[in-house]
Write an enzyme that holds these catalytic residues in place. Structure first.
Site, mmCIF file in Angstrom:
data_model
loop_
_atom_site.group_PDB
_atom_site.id
_atom_site.type_symbol
_atom_site.label_atom_id
_atom_site.label_comp_id
_atom_site.label_asym_id
_atom_site.label_seq_id
_atom_site.Cartn_x
_atom_site.Cartn_y
_atom_site.Cartn_z
ATOM 1 N N GLU A 288 -3.914 -3.052 -3.552
ATOM 2 C CA GLU A 288 -4.409 -1.847 -4.231
ATOM 3 C C GLU A 288 -5.262 -1.075 -3.244
ATOM 4 O O GLU A 288 -5.705 -1.621 -2.250
ATOM 5 C CB GLU A 288 -5.342 -2.216 -5.406
ATOM 6 C CG GLU A 288 -4.661 -2.882 -6.562
ATOM 7 C CD GLU A 288 -5.645 -3.418 -7.592
ATOM 8 O OE1 GLU A 288 -6.807 -2.973 -7.638
ATOM 9 O OE2 GLU A 288 -5.232 -4.308 -8.353
ATOM 10 N N ARG A 292 -13.212 4.673 -3.761
ATOM 11 C CA ARG A 292 -14.651 4.838 -4.012
ATOM 12 C C ARG A 292 -15.438 4.032 -2.982
ATOM 13 O O ARG A 292 -14.862 3.250 -2.227
ATOM 14 C CB ARG A 292 -14.977 4.275 -5.405
ATOM 15 C CG ARG A 292 -14.600 2.801 -5.514
ATOM 16 C CD ARG A 292 -15.155 2.092 -6.728
ATOM 17 N NE ARG A 292 -14.993 0.653 -6.618
ATOM 18 C CZ ARG A 292 -13.900 -0.035 -6.930
ATOM 19 N NH1 ARG A 292 -12.840 0.577 -7.390
ATOM 20 N NH2 ARG A 292 -13.859 -1.348 -6.775
HETATM 21 C C1 MV4 Z 1 -1.511 -11.304 -6.886
HETATM 22 C C2 MV4 Z 1 -1.719 -12.673 -6.627
HETATM 23 C C3 MV4 Z 1 -0.661 -13.417 -6.121
HETATM 24 N N1 MV4 Z 1 0.532 -12.808 -5.916
HETATM 25 N N2 MV4 Z 1 -0.303 -10.770 -6.650
HETATM 26 C C4 MV4 Z 1 -5.772 -10.436 -8.849
HETATM 27 C C5 MV4 Z 1 -6.407 -9.135 -9.188
HETATM 28 C C6 MV4 Z 1 -5.479 -8.067 -8.778
HETATM 29 N N3 MV4 Z 1 -6.147 -7.149 -7.907
HETATM 30 C C7 MV4 Z 1 -4.336 -8.758 -8.102
HETATM 31 N N4 MV4 Z 1 -4.592 -10.167 -8.141
HETATM 32 C C8 MV4 Z 1 -3.697 -11.045 -7.635
HETATM 33 N N5 MV4 Z 1 -2.477 -10.530 -7.355
HETATM 34 C C9 MV4 Z 1 0.694 -11.515 -6.183
HETATM 35 N N6 MV4 Z 1 1.887 -10.956 -5.990
HETATM 36 C C10 MV4 Z 1 -2.980 -13.222 -6.884
HETATM 37 C C11 MV4 Z 1 -3.969 -12.398 -7.410
HETATM 38 C C12 MV4 Z 1 -5.241 -13.059 -7.660
HETATM 39 C C13 MV4 Z 1 -6.368 -12.756 -6.916
HETATM 40 C C14 MV4 Z 1 -6.359 -11.799 -5.910
HETATM 41 C C15 MV4 Z 1 -7.480 -11.514 -5.193
HETATM 42 C C16 MV4 Z 1 -8.652 -12.197 -5.445
HETATM 43 C C17 MV4 Z 1 -8.709 -13.140 -6.430
HETATM 44 C C18 MV4 Z 1 -7.571 -13.426 -7.182
HETATM 45 C C19 MV4 Z 1 -7.642 -14.402 -8.180
HETATM 46 C C20 MV4 Z 1 -6.535 -14.671 -8.909
HETATM 47 C C21 MV4 Z 1 -5.321 -13.999 -8.664
#
Ligand code: MV4
Length: 448
Positions: A288, A292
């Site tokens: 993402e 900000r």
């Molecule tokens: C993911 C992922 C694994 N694979 N996407 C969590 C919040 C959102 N910004 C996206 N997130 C995640 N996306 C894919 N394809 C794992 C997470 C995720 C995570 C990401 C960053 C920091 C902490 C996290 C905790 C759980 C899951």
């Protein structure tokens, strides 16, 4: 340069912005709800305007109330801080219509990054690595299952209007698909009034590594290296650091170049953050973009020796970025001090602060709006301070943080200080090798 900036925010970030404005010779206007009369941002601003009752919807989130305060004070720019209206494209558009400079990107840039599937498509076209998955929203269970089979299980379902974990479901087999798809869709619909869902390959055991960028109005974009935000609990960041213990100079340059590509793809103006997932093989993927200033901008400030709020204001005023991309010269760690009871599932602990002594000394920074006698209102987020330490190496930085946390005295409420102390003494944290699941088996309830 601006004559007067209205700060459409509260708490430590409002104070942080006021400080830089003072140093730049710019007048400041604070806005506050009746719950925040005694907050330091009200006291330190040149003017302060009450904008309504405690609920955010009737104060800090009310565009008409904020614009009325702009009219009364004759401010020529608005700094939105983080949260509240910071990534609200409609608000940025209203500012444009009023001829008030919104210190941040344009409404178009905010919109493009706010819709996650659009953001992803923009990044893919720009040559930024994205997570394999559906290029469009999923229209039916049948189509979804077909996509998931193509991508390969496990997959993750995400809400296009989401971010920060809401409406997200992991699906490990085709049998689980339908149930999870319905759950994700319903959660997305109730949370964002938008039930658009897309599919991605699920990245196992990733780290959260984000790159700070700055873009000016003339198309120049630089990066300021990474922040590692892997230490999170239920999608709430608790500790951030720079540099990342797992990013070397080669990877930093590659990720920095990708973040610059991301910024250039949308002609980005202002300070922004490009979030990546870093997998166990050292491959990184765009997740993402945050349009900000972020809570954790301070660690970047500490390792690059720049004032990011000053950079934001200068860029908004049409100044050029003079600097090249910046690489960390030091190591910095930030601990978020929240009014929460870590022994009871991090439940909120608002109330009166009886005594408050913040750590001091070499390499220690505390950004806070609270003081002894302050009453933490129950209406807003629970962060009451940020403790940032800086040293030459990660090892020294952790030791300094432990020392600083030991000096932190907050009486009257519960805080996250005991959690951070335990973390600084944790072997796995000290090793630097962990992933986003780290806190899932980090037990706090055993102690008290
Ligand atoms: C993911 C992922 C694994 N694979 N996407 C969590 C919040 C959102 N910004 C996206 N997130 C995640 N996306 C894919 N394809 C794992 C997470 C995720 C995570 C990401 C960053 C920091 C902490 C996290 C905790 C759980 C899951």
């Amino acid at each position: 340069m601006f004559n007067k900036i209205l700060i459409a925010n509260r708490g430590e970030i409002a104070l942080r912005i006021i400080r830089t404005c003072k140093e730049m010779g710019i007048k400041t206007v604070a806005v506050y709800s009746t719950a925040d009369r005694e907050s330091l941002h009200v006291r330190f601003a040149d003017e302060a305007i009450c904008i309504g009752p405690p609920p955010s919807s009737e104060s800090y989130l009310s565009i008409p109330k904020i614009m009325a305060a702009v009219e009364i004070s004759n401010a020529d720019a608005i700094h939105p801080g983080y949260g509240f209206l910071a990534e609200n494209a409609d608000f940025a558009e209203v500012c444009q219509e009023y001829g008030i400079k919104f210190i941040g990107p344009t409404p178009e840039m905010i919109r493009k990054m706010g819709d996650k599937i659009t953001a992803k498509e923009t990044m893919r076209k720009a040559g930024v690595p994205v997570i394999p998955g559906s290029k469009d929203l999923i229209k039916s269970i049948t189509q979804g299952k077909k996509m998931a089979a193509e991508v390969g299980y496990p997959v993750i379902l995400k809400a296009t209007a989401g971010g920060g974990g809401k409406g997200m479901r992991i699906v490990r087999t085709e049998e689980e698909f339908e149930e999870n798809f319905d759950l994700a869709r319903n959660e997305a619909k109730s949370s964002f009034s938008n039930d658009g869902i897309y599919i991605e390959k699920f990245i196992e055991e990733p780290r959260h590594v984000e790159i700070q960028i700055l873009g000016d109005q003339y198309g120049k974009v630089i990066h300021m290296s990474e922040r590692d935000c892997t230490i999170q609990r239920r999608h709430q960041k608790l500790v951030e650091e720079s540099p990342s213990p797992v990013v070397n100079k080669t990877l930093r340059k590659k990720m920095g170049a990708s973040a610059i590509k991301a910024g250039k793809a949308i002609n980005y103006e202002g300070a922004g953050t490009v979030e990546f997932l870093l997998d166990i093989h050292g491959k990184y993927y765009f997740m993402e973009m945050n349009t900000r200033i972020q809570v954790e901008h301070t660690v970047t400030e500490e390792v690059t020796d720049r004032d990011l709020i000053k950079d934001q204001i200068r860029i908004a005023a049409g100044k050029k970025i003079e600097s090249k991309s910046l690489f960390p010269e030091m190591h910095a760690i930030e601990c978020r001090i929240n009014a929460e009871d870590v022994y009871h599932n991090f439940r909120p602990s608002p109330g009166g602060i009886k005594s408050f002594h913040s750590p001091k000394g070499h390499g220690v920074r505390v950004d806070t709006h609270v003081y002894a006698g302050y009453e933490i209102p129950p209406f807003y987020d629970s962060m009451i301070a940020k403790l940032i330490c800086r040293a030459h190496t990660r090892e020294e930085c952790i030791k300094k943080m432990e020392r600083a946390l030991e000096e932190f005295i907050v009486e009257g409420i519960q805080t996250t200080v005991p959690f951070h102390l335990k973390l600084m003494r944790d072997e796995r944290f000290n090793s630097g090798i962990y992933n986003t699941s780290f806190l899932e088996d980090f037990d706090m309830s055993a102690e008290e």
